[in-house]
Design an enzyme around this catalytic site. Structure first.
Site, mmCIF file in Angstrom:
data_model
loop_
_atom_site.group_PDB
_atom_site.id
_atom_site.type_symbol
_atom_site.label_atom_id
_atom_site.label_comp_id
_atom_site.label_asym_id
_atom_site.label_seq_id
_atom_site.Cartn_x
_atom_site.Cartn_y
_atom_site.Cartn_z
ATOM 1 N N LYS A 61 0.841 -1.280 -0.149
ATOM 2 C CA LYS A 61 -0.198 -0.059 -0.142
ATOM 3 C C LYS A 61 0.877 1.302 -0.062
ATOM 4 C CE LYS A 61 -3.992 -2.315 2.165
ATOM 5 N NZ LYS A 61 -4.979 -2.190 3.400
ATOM 6 N N TYR A 79 -12.230 -1.628 -3.659
ATOM 7 C CA TYR A 79 -12.785 -2.028 -2.266
ATOM 8 C C TYR A 79 -14.405 -1.884 -2.312
ATOM 9 C CZ TYR A 79 -8.385 -2.332 0.308
ATOM 10 O OH TYR A 79 -7.114 -2.685 0.616
ATOM 11 N N ASN A 117 -2.039 0.368 6.680
ATOM 12 C CA ASN A 117 -1.670 -0.774 7.269
ATOM 13 C C ASN A 117 -0.708 -1.576 6.027
ATOM 14 O OD1 ASN A 117 -3.719 -2.024 5.598
ATOM 15 N ND2 ASN A 117 -4.840 -2.801 7.290
ATOM 16 N N HIS A 161 -2.163 -5.119 1.396
ATOM 17 C CA HIS A 161 -3.537 -5.957 1.241
ATOM 18 C C HIS A 161 -3.141 -7.348 1.008
ATOM 19 C CE1 HIS A 161 -7.386 -7.120 -0.422
ATOM 20 N NE2 HIS A 161 -6.913 -7.374 -1.358
ATOM 21 N N GLU A 221 -9.711 -10.054 -7.615
ATOM 22 C CA GLU A 221 -8.555 -8.993 -7.451
ATOM 23 C C GLU A 221 -7.709 -9.170 -8.528
ATOM 24 O OE1 GLU A 221 -7.696 -9.234 -3.368
ATOM 25 O OE2 GLU A 221 -9.697 -8.402 -2.810
HETATM 26 P P1 ATP Z 1 -7.098 -5.783 3.287
HETATM 27 O O1 ATP Z 1 -8.692 -5.886 2.819
HETATM 28 O O2 ATP Z 1 -6.726 -4.364 2.898
HETATM 29 O O3 ATP Z 1 -6.107 -6.893 3.062
HETATM 30 P P2 ATP Z 1 -8.195 -6.760 5.764
HETATM 31 O O4 ATP Z 1 -8.932 -7.846 5.123
HETATM 32 O O5 ATP Z 1 -7.399 -6.940 6.883
HETATM 33 O O6 ATP Z 1 -7.463 -5.688 4.936
HETATM 34 P P3 ATP Z 1 -10.779 -5.328 5.590
HETATM 35 O O7 ATP Z 1 -11.689 -5.581 6.839
HETATM 36 O O8 ATP Z 1 -10.806 -5.999 4.344
HETATM 37 O O9 ATP Z 1 -9.336 -5.703 6.357
HETATM 38 O O10 ATP Z 1 -10.548 -3.793 5.277
HETATM 39 C C1 ATP Z 1 -10.130 -3.234 4.318
HETATM 40 C C2 ATP Z 1 -9.019 -2.078 4.542
HETATM 41 O O11 ATP Z 1 -9.650 -0.914 4.987
HETATM 42 C C3 ATP Z 1 -7.927 -2.154 5.643
HETATM 43 O O12 ATP Z 1 -7.051 -2.942 5.291
HETATM 44 C C4 ATP Z 1 -7.788 -1.006 6.169
HETATM 45 O O13 ATP Z 1 -6.704 -0.343 5.595
HETATM 46 C C5 ATP Z 1 -9.058 -0.301 6.070
HETATM 47 N N1 ATP Z 1 -9.874 -0.363 7.473
HETATM 48 C C6 ATP Z 1 -10.382 -1.458 7.916
HETATM 49 N N2 ATP Z 1 -11.011 -1.185 9.132
HETATM 50 C C7 ATP Z 1 -10.848 0.221 9.291
HETATM 51 C C8 ATP Z 1 -11.235 0.886 10.145
HETATM 52 N N3 ATP Z 1 -11.874 0.483 11.291
HETATM 53 N N4 ATP Z 1 -10.800 2.444 10.354
HETATM 54 C C9 ATP Z 1 -10.148 2.777 9.223
HETATM 55 N N5 ATP Z 1 -9.524 1.940 8.268
HETATM 56 C C10 ATP Z 1 -9.972 0.478 8.288
HETATM 57 MG MG MG Z 2 -10.028 -7.303 3.202
#
Ligand code: ATP
Ligand code: MG
Length: 138
Positions: A9, A49, A112, A115, A126
């Site tokens: 990211k 997303y 974070n 992804h 994806e």
């Molecule tokens: P990713 O899909 O990016 O691999 P993930 O599967 O661990 O991450 P998801 O629940 O799919 O988490 O959320 C997608 C992305 O949205 C997260 O990686 C983060 O960047 C953002 N995100 C998720 N939860 C929060 C939150 N509570 N506040 C802010 N950003 C969030």
């Molecule tokens: Mg995710």
């Protein structure tokens, strides 16, 4: 063999962690079958997303993901989807296991670092979102 999509990211690209992160894929049985650097438009980040469109953090997430370059990778290996999720660690780096990519390189729950696809269906969607046949090495 299974395939998954990973993204380094914008926060991790900006901090210079591309190499450290890719090394972890390569040394943990995840082979690279597609890779490119690009910058997502807002529309492209929204499309990627889309499943999160109703979440309160969606606009901020789209702003972040389109704020700078990313590296997208199609990875292949035995149990690649779960293997990558284990390497990444929890969404919130404060809750991620020691040694995981997010524990090592991520700042907070939004910025974070990486992804990873979370299911076979999301991996297929994806990978096709970013790579055509000619851009996949097998
Ligand atoms: P990713 O899909 O990016 O691999 P993930 O599967 O661990 O991450 P998801 O629940 O799919 O988490 O959320 C997608 C992305 O949205 C997260 O990686 C983060 O960047 C953002 N995100 C998720 N939860 C929060 C939150 N509570 N506040 C802010 N950003 C969030
Ligand atoms: Mg995710």
């Amino acid at each position: 063999m299974e395939r998954t999509l990973a993204i380094v990211k914008p926060d991790a690209v900006e901090k210079g962690f591309i190499g450290e992160i890719i090394k972890r894929y390569e040394t943990n049985g995840l082979g690279i079958v597609g890779m490119k650097m690009l910058r997502l438009s807002r529309e492209e980040a929204e499309g990627f997303y889309y499943v999160h469109r109703e979440r309160p953090f969606f606009k901020s997430l789209v702003d972040f993901m389109s704020s700078g370059p990313v590296v997208v990778l199609a990875l292949e290996g035995d149990g690649a989807i779960k293997k990558n999720r284990d390497l990444m660690g929890a969404t919130d780096p404060a809750k991620a296991e020691p040694g995981t990519i997010r524990k090592l390189f991520a700042a907070n729950i939004e910025r974070n670092a990486v992804h990873g696809s979370d299911s076979k269906d999301s991996a297929a969607f994806e990978i096709a979102y970013f790579f055509n046949r000619l851009e996949m090495m097998r």
